[in-house]
Design an enzyme around this catalytic site. Structure first.
Site, PDB file in Angstrom:
ATOM      1  CE1 TYR A   1      -3.503   2.788   0.954  1.00  0.00           C
ATOM      2  CE2 TYR A   1      -1.792   3.483   2.479  1.00  0.00           C
ATOM      3  CZ  TYR A   1      -2.973   3.736   1.809  1.00  0.00           C
ATOM      4  OH  TYR A   1      -3.606   4.928   1.991  1.00  0.00           O
TER       5      TYR A   1
ATOM      6  CG  ASP B   1      -9.528  -1.489   0.729  1.00  0.00           C
ATOM      7  OD1 ASP B   1      -8.931  -2.430   1.262  1.00  0.00           O
ATOM      8  OD2 ASP B   1      -9.360  -0.311   1.071  1.00  0.00           O
TER       9      ASP B   1
ATOM     10  CE  LYS C   1      -9.419  -3.696   4.319  1.00  0.00           C
ATOM     11  NZ  LYS C   1      -8.582  -2.486   4.146  1.00  0.00           N
TER      12      LYS C   1
HETATM   13  C1  B12 Z   1     -10.525   7.804  -3.628  1.00  0.00           C
HETATM   14  C2  B12 Z   1     -10.431   8.364  -2.239  1.00  0.00           C
HETATM   15  C3  B12 Z   1      -9.276   8.102  -1.525  1.00  0.00           C
HETATM   16  C4  B12 Z   1      -8.102   7.294  -2.083  1.00  0.00           C
HETATM   17  C5  B12 Z   1      -7.226   8.247  -2.891  1.00  0.00           C
HETATM   18  C6  B12 Z   1      -6.485   7.548  -3.968  1.00  0.00           C
HETATM   19  C7  B12 Z   1      -5.800   8.534  -4.821  1.00  0.00           C
HETATM   20  N1  B12 Z   1      -4.644   8.193  -5.254  1.00  0.00           N
HETATM   21  O1  B12 Z   1      -6.330   9.599  -5.103  1.00  0.00           O
HETATM   22  C8  B12 Z   1      -7.438   6.806  -0.774  1.00  0.00           C
HETATM   23  C9  B12 Z   1      -8.104   5.495  -0.369  1.00  0.00           C
HETATM   24  C10 B12 Z   1      -5.973   6.621  -0.812  1.00  0.00           C
HETATM   25  C11 B12 Z   1      -7.896   7.885   0.187  1.00  0.00           C
HETATM   26  C12 B12 Z   1      -7.243   8.193   1.327  1.00  0.00           C
HETATM   27  C13 B12 Z   1      -7.701   9.146   2.238  1.00  0.00           C
HETATM   28  N2  B12 Z   1      -8.843   9.855   2.195  1.00  0.00           N
HETATM   29 CO1  B12 Z   1     -10.006   9.815   0.705  1.00  0.00          CO
HETATM   30  N3  B12 Z   1     -11.424   9.659  -0.473  1.00  0.00           N
HETATM   31  C14 B12 Z   1     -11.491   9.123  -1.667  1.00  0.00           C
HETATM   32  C15 B12 Z   1     -12.915   9.272  -2.235  1.00  0.00           C
HETATM   33  C16 B12 Z   1     -13.630   7.951  -2.027  1.00  0.00           C
HETATM   34  C17 B12 Z   1     -13.045   9.655  -3.708  1.00  0.00           C
HETATM   35  C18 B12 Z   1     -12.239  10.860  -4.147  1.00  0.00           C
HETATM   36  C19 B12 Z   1     -12.145  10.801  -5.635  1.00  0.00           C
HETATM   37  O2  B12 Z   1     -11.271  10.151  -6.161  1.00  0.00           O
HETATM   38  N4  B12 Z   1     -13.116  11.409  -6.345  1.00  0.00           N
HETATM   39  C20 B12 Z   1     -13.193  11.369  -7.803  1.00  0.00           C
HETATM   40  C21 B12 Z   1     -12.502  12.611  -8.405  1.00  0.00           C
HETATM   41  C22 B12 Z   1     -12.482  12.522  -9.905  1.00  0.00           C
HETATM   42  O3  B12 Z   1     -13.283  13.715  -7.999  1.00  0.00           O
HETATM   43  P1  B12 Z   1     -12.601  15.120  -7.530  1.00  0.00           P
HETATM   44  O4  B12 Z   1     -11.419  14.849  -6.732  1.00  0.00           O
HETATM   45  O5  B12 Z   1     -13.673  15.931  -6.940  1.00  0.00           O
HETATM   46  O6  B12 Z   1     -12.140  15.723  -8.917  1.00  0.00           O
HETATM   47  C23 B12 Z   1     -12.992  16.355  -9.838  1.00  0.00           C
HETATM   48  C24 B12 Z   1     -13.160  17.829  -9.574  1.00  0.00           C
HETATM   49  O7  B12 Z   1     -13.185  18.184  -8.221  1.00  0.00           O
HETATM   50  C25 B12 Z   1     -12.084  18.490 -10.353  1.00  0.00           C
HETATM   51  N5  B12 Z   1     -10.774  18.684  -9.747  1.00  0.00           N
HETATM   52  C26 B12 Z   1     -10.161  18.042  -8.749  1.00  0.00           C
HETATM   53  N6  B12 Z   1      -8.947  18.531  -8.571  1.00  0.00           N
HETATM   54  C27 B12 Z   1      -8.764  19.506  -9.474  1.00  0.00           C
HETATM   55  C28 B12 Z   1      -7.726  20.352  -9.707  1.00  0.00           C
HETATM   56  C29 B12 Z   1      -7.837  21.309 -10.705  1.00  0.00           C
HETATM   57  C30 B12 Z   1      -6.747  22.225 -10.954  1.00  0.00           C
HETATM   58  C31 B12 Z   1      -9.013  21.398 -11.470  1.00  0.00           C
HETATM   59  C32 B12 Z   1      -9.138  22.368 -12.508  1.00  0.00           C
HETATM   60  C33 B12 Z   1     -10.057  20.548 -11.239  1.00  0.00           C
HETATM   61  C34 B12 Z   1      -9.928  19.600 -10.228  1.00  0.00           C
HETATM   62  O8  B12 Z   1     -11.966  17.660 -11.457  1.00  0.00           O
HETATM   63  C35 B12 Z   1     -12.284  16.299 -11.158  1.00  0.00           C
HETATM   64  C36 B12 Z   1     -13.129  15.756 -12.277  1.00  0.00           C
HETATM   65  O9  B12 Z   1     -14.351  16.459 -12.384  1.00  0.00           O
HETATM   66  C37 B12 Z   1     -13.520  10.388  -1.375  1.00  0.00           C
HETATM   67  C38 B12 Z   1     -15.021  10.281  -1.039  1.00  0.00           C
HETATM   68  C39 B12 Z   1     -15.863  10.662  -2.201  1.00  0.00           C
HETATM   69  N7  B12 Z   1     -16.726   9.816  -2.637  1.00  0.00           N
HETATM   70  O10 B12 Z   1     -15.746  11.765  -2.737  1.00  0.00           O
HETATM   71  C40 B12 Z   1     -12.706  10.232  -0.090  1.00  0.00           C
HETATM   72  C41 B12 Z   1     -12.329  11.493   0.780  1.00  0.00           C
HETATM   73  C42 B12 Z   1     -12.004  12.612  -0.158  1.00  0.00           C
HETATM   74  N8  B12 Z   1     -11.158  11.073   1.543  1.00  0.00           N
HETATM   75  C43 B12 Z   1     -11.108  11.602   2.733  1.00  0.00           C
HETATM   76  C44 B12 Z   1     -10.083  11.354   3.678  1.00  0.00           C
HETATM   77  C45 B12 Z   1     -10.257  12.030   5.037  1.00  0.00           C
HETATM   78  C46 B12 Z   1      -8.989  10.538   3.373  1.00  0.00           C
HETATM   79  C47 B12 Z   1      -7.839  10.254   4.310  1.00  0.00           C
HETATM   80  C48 B12 Z   1      -7.294  11.512   4.897  1.00  0.00           C
HETATM   81  C49 B12 Z   1      -8.311   9.260   5.381  1.00  0.00           C
HETATM   82  C50 B12 Z   1      -7.215   8.905   6.285  1.00  0.00           C
HETATM   83  N9  B12 Z   1      -7.019   9.660   7.323  1.00  0.00           N
HETATM   84  O11 B12 Z   1      -6.597   7.914   6.046  1.00  0.00           O
HETATM   85  C51 B12 Z   1      -6.850   9.527   3.361  1.00  0.00           C
HETATM   86  C52 B12 Z   1      -5.895  10.480   2.663  1.00  0.00           C
HETATM   87  C53 B12 Z   1      -4.662  10.744   3.320  1.00  0.00           C
HETATM   88  C54 B12 Z   1      -4.075  11.983   2.696  1.00  0.00           C
HETATM   89  N10 B12 Z   1      -2.863  12.207   3.057  1.00  0.00           N
HETATM   90  O12 B12 Z   1      -4.690  12.697   1.945  1.00  0.00           O
HETATM   91  C55 B12 Z   1     -12.318  12.446   3.026  1.00  0.00           C
HETATM   92  C56 B12 Z   1     -12.054  13.943   3.031  1.00  0.00           C
HETATM   93  C57 B12 Z   1     -12.906  14.637   4.068  1.00  0.00           C
HETATM   94  C58 B12 Z   1     -12.758  16.104   3.982  1.00  0.00           C
HETATM   95  N11 B12 Z   1     -13.655  16.777   3.292  1.00  0.00           N
HETATM   96  O13 B12 Z   1     -11.841  16.620   4.525  1.00  0.00           O
HETATM   97  C59 B12 Z   1     -13.310  11.922   1.925  1.00  0.00           C
HETATM   98  C60 B12 Z   1     -14.368  12.941   1.486  1.00  0.00           C
HETATM   99  C61 B12 Z   1     -13.963  10.669   2.540  1.00  0.00           C
HETATM  100  C62 B12 Z   1     -14.589  10.917   3.876  1.00  0.00           C
HETATM  101  N12 B12 Z   1     -15.867  11.263   3.927  1.00  0.00           N
HETATM  102  O14 B12 Z   1     -13.948  10.817   4.914  1.00  0.00           O
HETATM  103  N13 B12 Z   1      -9.034   8.498  -0.243  1.00  0.00           N
HETATM  104  C1  LIG Z   2      -3.354  -0.648   4.119  1.00  0.00           C
HETATM  105  C2  LIG Z   2      -3.659   0.774   4.419  1.00  0.00           C
HETATM  106  N1  LIG Z   2      -2.825   1.505   5.158  1.00  0.00           N
HETATM  107  C3  LIG Z   2      -3.083   2.775   5.452  1.00  0.00           C
HETATM  108  C4  LIG Z   2      -4.188   3.433   5.015  1.00  0.00           C
HETATM  109  C5  LIG Z   2      -4.429   4.842   5.448  1.00  0.00           C
HETATM  110  O1  LIG Z   2      -3.554   5.785   4.938  1.00  0.00           O
HETATM  111  P1  LIG Z   2      -2.345   6.423   5.772  1.00  0.00           P
HETATM  112  O2  LIG Z   2      -1.310   5.373   5.827  1.00  0.00           O
HETATM  113  O3  LIG Z   2      -1.962   7.612   4.978  1.00  0.00           O
HETATM  114  O4  LIG Z   2      -2.841   6.787   7.113  1.00  0.00           O
HETATM  115  C6  LIG Z   2      -5.076   2.718   4.211  1.00  0.00           C
HETATM  116  C7  LIG Z   2      -6.247   3.355   3.653  1.00  0.00           C
HETATM  117  O5  LIG Z   2      -7.275   3.452   4.229  1.00  0.00           O
HETATM  118  C8  LIG Z   2      -4.818   1.354   3.927  1.00  0.00           C
HETATM  119  O6  LIG Z   2      -5.670   0.623   3.210  1.00  0.00           O
END
Ligand code: B12
Ligand SMILES: Cc1ncc(COP(=O)(O)O)c(C=O)c1O
Ligand code: B12
Ligand SMILES: Cc1ncc(COP(=O)(O)O)c(C=O)c1O
Lengths: 518, 245, 518, 245
Positions: free
Chosen positions: C261, C296, C368
């Site tokens: 991861y 996941d 899980k």
């Molecule tokens: C996928 C996801 C992840 C993935 C990310 C994988 C990756 N490589 O990106 C993983 C599982 C790793 C992850 C981890 C975490 N996540 Co996350 N994640 C999500 C999730 C499910 C989807 C986000 C996403 O991909 N959306 C799809 C994209 C396409 O949408 P978008 O980002 O909005 O982008 C669109 C527009 O906004 C725009 N856009 C976006 N960026 C930009 C930039 C520019 C310049 C422009 C023009 C347009 C633009 O264009 C895109 C297309 O239209 C959301 C929940 C949800 N359903 O929204 C939570 C969410 C965003 N995550 C959240 C959190 C808290 C985390 C963690 C911090 C949890 C944790 N403590 O472990 C960690 C991240 C740690 C960190 N350091 O950031 C929260 C944020 C809460 C908040 N509002 O603060 C959410 C909302 C979930 C929740 N309810 O808790 N996450």
């Molecule tokens: C295996 C694993 N480690 C860690 C995390 C959380 O991210 P971080 O290591 O940034 O706290 C996740 C995501 O939920 C995970 O699946």
């Protein structure tokens, strides 16, 4: 599809019992008419409108003969006599009648043959219109077939214009069927209100004008959405056949039209109801209107697990009555519901068993499946979850008419957003589980199959008992919905009249004849 | 026009509200919920559900009619005013107006590790059927990935001579995105390059209004794609070029 | 239970490939250590606390040796030498060290044998504590076994005291497992923060004191609810083994602890991650902590339909790595998720296929199962529906660790009411579908079975390829989650150190020996 | 104590709101939703979802923090103050205090056809494990069913010499229940028997407060059973009897 492997013979025995039960009642029905039946005849002869006191003309006509103690002859012959007097002009006859210039009882009665000749041009007009409607419906349905399981929502603002706004939004969001719920109390009125209405409680009055307004709105949406949007109302209560007649003329597509609902849930007299339901169903058969039966209601007063077999038994009885009214299976929208307390262990398995059982026992019927209502609370989120499970059960068992549950069921008649969310839920589930039914099997001796067998066996036993006691007695004993009704009690008994030897119903005769030809 | 929420009768003001209060799920708790609802402007609030949700908290669902109206005629919104062109149009316009490639750099900055959003905008394959900037002729798009510090981001902007800076922010809890976004503006100003670049933010909770407020040139939220941001950027660059001449 | 009738030989071939893949990496792991591994040794020798600049003492110790270029010998021998100098008093040695009175590099090194003798009383204390914890956990689990499929929710306020409030409410409402999500950014810190923390973003810092506070709160709730409430944190990032050590001491029950991861999702160097994961898992095996893997996550950046087989392939790899670390199957919480776009036709069938497949291929693993996140929008009602479907899939396929979806997934980290509603949803579904899995069969050649077979075959092929290319190469090529990572790139590579011939890790030796005895 | 809604930090004021507005699902629509939310007292409202729901209407989901607080110390609620006794206790107390049976009549009145509520209170088998009044010794319970007009209800009350009148009302749309309930009080007053009977209402949306307001002696909502209403009625009858003596 045969997923439960139910015993064909048990099903056959149920049908035989149900037929005997309905036949017994039918003997009674044949010997009677009601004020509502006769008013319906007036309506189908083209008589409509109200007098200066807002009393519908059909009521005025029928009441006069009824007061005179002559309704046993049927209204047909009186109308014929009146028409004869006024040179076959219905308009002149009616205006003379309302002006008090002519009393029906004073008219010289005609022979059945002559009466029929005079009335023919009147009813031909109406029946032609009904046939035209049937044709239009068929054409639109062929053109815009839509999804297999139709999504059904209600509007119930009390104001027909507001209903139109809500109905159009619902259609735009994917509803296939719109029902305009009636105001509380309408079913106990022994007349049908007249004209546009904008005030109702818990629903909107069913009037012919309201039917027309909604039909036009939905036709507009049919073109917009490329799906034929069906319109539903209620032919229950004290005016069953009259509403059926109005619905036939205004091209409604579905009517709630149970053989016993009024008895059980509105305390309408049982004799009255059985007589009325026959004529209303005859009209529905003629007009191609799907009937919906009301077994789902049983589970709001009785327990859905304990009384499941009463639902099935009642479906068989409703089917038997429908056959007597010459309704083809394709118009028999038998009802049932997802009403088991979700806190009961394996409740979902029982629900699926019941729904699949209905599907397999009535394979050609457009089954109407009702959502959870009784166990819905003000927790709208939980309600939305229950509706998801219900939607899944619907898709898993291929129901036909899918009434959508509302997350605000325990609170108010639906808001626009409630309906939107319900439609979104149902559409998503339909897609996500599209082929589920084809993909799974229920284990031999599993809970689902065993439950279905158990319910079927209990229904057989119940039907057997009812066959012996007679349906009137069964209703007195509270067999359905745990509600007991006396043979002579309830509303509307005074509107029941024994037919004279020379009773004559020009419409029933004609419809029966035509439908028997088919 | 004045509008109000709509339940089943025009202007009936119906709204649904839910919240948790630190109180018991009894008559007094219900009354507290009603008082709150009334303060929110709900006439005759209907507490349709109350339930203890553990350790001194209760959950409420309330329906009612708000007295408030919204005057829609006077609504003015900060929105991106440039039209959205197609990829082909954008490529053509760059060809016509510039004699060089336009350089975009993008990243999910600060501690934010969400890349799906910035990838949606930049990567070759794009998102939901919209190709990303990497596929555009005459655009050079550098995607620096996630958890890029603002310092590193500015450093790369200078090295790569970026015309357009794309910042993605997804985590908004405790307003961490605001702090991070403002910090970037400060760094750019300190380096004297704020007015030499277009600075654009995006993310699920980012609006154009918010971005402008924080000193960005534009902001893009959900359902915005590469062509939206590219259209804005190119037209704005042309506009600026003309203004300078 | 065998509902899919998957080919045993294909599964076996997958396992063989995965073993080969992990074995290859293991050769590399054996030759290296990392700063984090060595800091972990310090911690398990009882060294904790920070200096006046808030730098953890383990970092201070390891950094000094690292700077001196001697970490290839391992920290154990230095600590032993220090202890010897201070009469086996760790306290005196450490205070002398922080005061700058002694430099590790100046110490006279001992033989491995002597070092071990000196260190024994130190690590025995810690290992005894860990074993005691293991015993307490077992006792509590036996006393309060709770439901088969455990309900798991997260708290993430950033403030440990606020987290406690939320966690207790959740436990009272039926949660079996509480995870304290970490603050963004912590995983990239090359040290573990110290003490109580009340500020974090998107989560709360993982510190030993925070672990202790939450453990105490949950023990209280265990007694109140009569269910053993499990505590989860994250052994991912740059401090994998250190967190595992802290968790072992504070009786956490589950750790997110994937072999890849960090590489894929945090851009941590792959060499570093593989080395760290081994030691962290060894500790987990020793402490009886369930690991959760992160497959996941793949489906958040890659498509859940197209890349389903990468999830399965990765599960096999994670399983192989876990075996190397001597984890029994009962502690292998392999991860997967319900992430298919619900708008896709038959998506629910595909989800069930994938979940059932995982269940049958890893029958003893506490799988899980993660909720929908990617396709959740701000429409909280729709999200609640998606979660209902997810909950149904979970129950239908008998998953073990059931992470509850939040209706506000797209908005914020969960509010108290979100968690309450999620628990209510899951509990109701669990009851309503209790025996569903026993009651149904999937048709031969139906969509569900075919899909499972297809995914399994694709996974086999992929594993075969990775076996040939080697896992390092596969990661460079972006096989998982569509993310490519260079062998020498990412964070933390500088913390990787080649072991000297006389490398010595007193803890690893001991744990490996003890675990091999079992 | 002053309390505010709780999301994840004490007193953060977090609430969830949803509603439909007659407007488009565009930037201006979102702004309209925000304006409404601000009027409801939400700071910095977050429109997390907007969607066109057909024919000129849009659906919104909004999260935000309300500024309002509720002072719980000053909350006073009208609630039934008598304790709830068990069936056996009630039977015993009637035996001790009266030398006759107490007569209850009940109905779902007006056009209301919902009987499950009144049946739950009156029928032998009761509801959710609570036996109904018909099973109580020394109580004679007459359940007149549903859709009983107020005139008929009053007539029966006189014929049966009822001590306690139980009115169930379920349909509340357009406040039909209020009209119907007030009408009954007027009829009883016109017949000069209002003060000779206990008048008690019940139903899903009935609260004690509302019932009192409308001139009833008590009101019972969800999760109230036969023993609640019987306890109140018997204790109140004793109280009145003593007052008269
Ligand atoms: C996928 C996801 C992840 C993935 C990310 C994988 C990756 N490589 O990106 C993983 C599982 C790793 C992850 C981890 C975490 N996540 Co996350 N994640 C999500 C999730 C499910 C989807 C986000 C996403 O991909 N959306 C799809 C994209 C396409 O949408 P978008 O980002 O909005 O982008 C669109 C527009 O906004 C725009 N856009 C976006 N960026 C930009 C930039 C520019 C310049 C422009 C023009 C347009 C633009 O264009 C895109 C297309 O239209 C959301 C929940 C949800 N359903 O929204 C939570 C969410 C965003 N995550 C959240 C959190 C808290 C985390 C963690 C911090 C949890 C944790 N403590 O472990 C960690 C991240 C740690 C960190 N350091 O950031 C929260 C944020 C809460 C908040 N509002 O603060 C959410 C909302 C979930 C929740 N309810 O808790 N996450
Ligand atoms: C295996 C694993 N480690 C860690 C995390 C959380 O991210 P971080 O290591 O940034 O706290 C996740 C995501 O939920 C995970 O699946
Ligand atoms: C069952 C039911 C029916 C059944 C009724 C069968 C019957 N014989 O009672 C049927 C299917 C016939 C029915 C019909 C209609 N219904 Co209806 N029905 C319901 C439903 C699903 C459950 C009600 C119920 O039985 N609750 C269980 C009982 C035990 O709860 P309760 O009544 O609150 O009673 C408890 C307490 O309140 C208290 N109590 C109640 N009465 C009294 C009296 C006294 C004196 C005391 C002390 C205590 C007391 O004690 C009880 C036990 O704790 C509700 C939705 C819901 N989930 O709530 C809709 C609902 C009540 N129905 C509704 C409507 C609109 C109708 C119709 C008007 C629809 C139509 N136009 O056709 C018709 C009724 C026509 C009419 N004339 O009234 C609406 C009312 C909306 C509103 N607030 O105005 C609801 C809310 C559904 C909806 N969202 O549209 N309905
Ligand atoms: C068969 C049938 N008729 C009628 C109704 C509606 O009641 P009413 O006849 O009072 O309008 C229902 C209940 O929904 C029903 O099931």
């Amino acid at each position: 599809m045969n997923k439960l492997d139910l015993d064909k013979n048990t099903i056959l025995r149920c049908r035989i019992s149900a037929k005997k039960i309905a036949d017994d009642i039918h003997g009674f029905i044949n010997q009677h008419t009601t004020v509502s039946v006769e008013r319906t005849v007036c309506r189908l002869l083209g008589i409509d409108g109200v007098d200066e006191l807002d009393i519908p003309i059909p009521n005025r006509l029928v009441d006069e003969i009824y007061q005179a103690g002559n309704l046993g002859k049927g209204i047909s012959v009186y109308i014929a006599a009146g028409l004869k007097l006024y040179d076959n002009s219905m308009a002149r006859f009616i205006s003379a009648f309302t002006a008090g210039e002519v009393r029906l009882s004073d008219l010289k009665l005609l022979s059945e043959q002559e009466a029929e000749n005079i009335l023919r041009s009147q009813f031909n007009k109406t029946l032609a219109k009904i046939k035209l409607n049937k044709g239009i419906r068929k054409e639109l349905q062929d053109k815009y077939p839509g999804r297999e399981t139709k999504l059904y929502v209600i509007v119930a603002t009390g104001n027909i214009y507001e209903d139109v706004i809500q109905a159009k939004a619902a259609a735009a969001q994917g509803a296939d069927i719109i029902a305009v719920i009636r105001s509380t109390g309408q079913s106990l009125l022994d007349y049908v209100p007249y004209g546009v209405t904008t005030e109702g409680y818990g629903g909107t009055y069913a009037t012919q004008e309201n039917f027309r307004i909604m039909r036009a709105a939905l036709d507009e949406m049919t073109e917009k959405t490329q799906r034929y949007i069906q319109l539903v109302n209620y032919a229950s209560g004290l005016c069953m056949p009259e509403i059926a007649a109005m619905a036939a003329v205004e091209r409604l597509d579905i009517l709630l039209n149970d053989s016993m609902y009024g008895i059980i849930f509105r305390d309408i007299n049982m004799q009255r109801t059985f007589i009325d339901q026959y004529f209303s169903r005859l009209i529905n058969a003629y007009a191609g209107i799907i009937i919906n039966t009301g077994e789902d209601n049983y589970l709001t007063t009785a327990d859905a697990v304990e009384e499941a077999h009463t639902v099935l038994a009642s479906q068989f009885i409703n089917e038997a009555f429908a056959k007597q009214a010459r309704l083809p299976e394709e118009l028999m929208g038998l009802g049932h519901a997802f009403e088991i307390n979700p806190e009961i262990e394996n409740s979902f398995l029982y629900e699926v068993a019941q729904a699949e059982m209905a599907r397999e026992i009535f394979p050609n019927a457009p089954l109407k499946y009702m959502p959870p209502t009784k166990h819905i609370t003000g927790n709208v989120f939980r309600a939305y979850m229950q509706n998801t499970m219900f939607n899944m059960a619907t898709t898993m068992t291929n129901q036909s008419i899918h009434l959508l549950g509302m997350m605000t069921e325990a609170i108010h008649t639906p808001f626009m957003q409630d309906r939107f969310l319900a439609l979104e839920n149902a559409k998503t589930v339909q897609g996500a589980l599209k082929m589920w039914r084809e993909d799974i099997e229920y284990k031999h001796d599993g809970i689902i199959r065993s439950r279905a067998v158990e319910v079927l066996n209990m229904a057989e036993k119940l039907l057997d008992e009812v066959k012996d006691s007679g349906l009137f007695k069964a209703l007195e004993n509270g067999v359905f919905a745990n509600v007991k009704r006396p043979y002579d009690g309830g509303k509307g008994l005074d509107g029941v009249v024994k037919k004279d030897k020379d009773y004559f119903n020009v419409i029933a005769n004609r419809m029966e004849a035509e439908l028997s030809e088919d | 026009m004045k509008i109000r929420p709509y339940g089943d009768t025009m202007s009936d003001g119906k709204v649904q509200v839910s919240f948790t209060l630190p109180c018991l799920a009894d008559e007094s708790g219900i009354e507290a919920a009603k008082i709150l609802a009334r303060k929110m402007g709900m006439n005759d609030p209907n507490v349709v559900h109350v339930e203890a949700i553990g350790e001194g908290f209760s959950f409420f669902v309330v329906y009612g009619s708000v007295i408030h109206e919204v005057e829609t005629d006077s609504i003015k919104v900060e929105k991106v005013e440039t039209p959205t062109m197609s990829r082909e149009e954008i490529e053509a316009i760059i060809e016509a107006e510039f004699d060089r490639d336009i350089i975009f750099i993008g990243a999910s900055t600060g501690t934010d590790a969400h890349t799906v959003g910035i990838d949606a905008i930049m990567n070759m394959k794009g998102f939901a059927g919209h190709y990303g900037l990497e596929r555009y002729k005459h655009i050079k798009a550098y995607n620096l990935g996630s958890q890029v510090s603002n310092e590193e981001f500015v450093r790369q902007a200078k090295i790569l001579k970026a015309d357009v800076l794309l910042v993605s922010q997804t985590v908004t809890q405790k307003d961490v995105h605001l702090k991070n976004m403002v910090n970037l503006v400060e760094l750019l100003e300190a380096e004297n390059i704020r007015d030499k670049v277009l600075l654009i933010a995006g993310g699920a909770r980012i609006t154009h209004e918010l971005a402008k407020e924080l000193g960005y040139d534009a902001g893009f939220g959900p359902k915005k794609y590469a062509e939206d941001v590219a259209s804005f950027a190119i037209l704005e660059l042309i506009h600026r070029k003309k203004r300078v001449q």
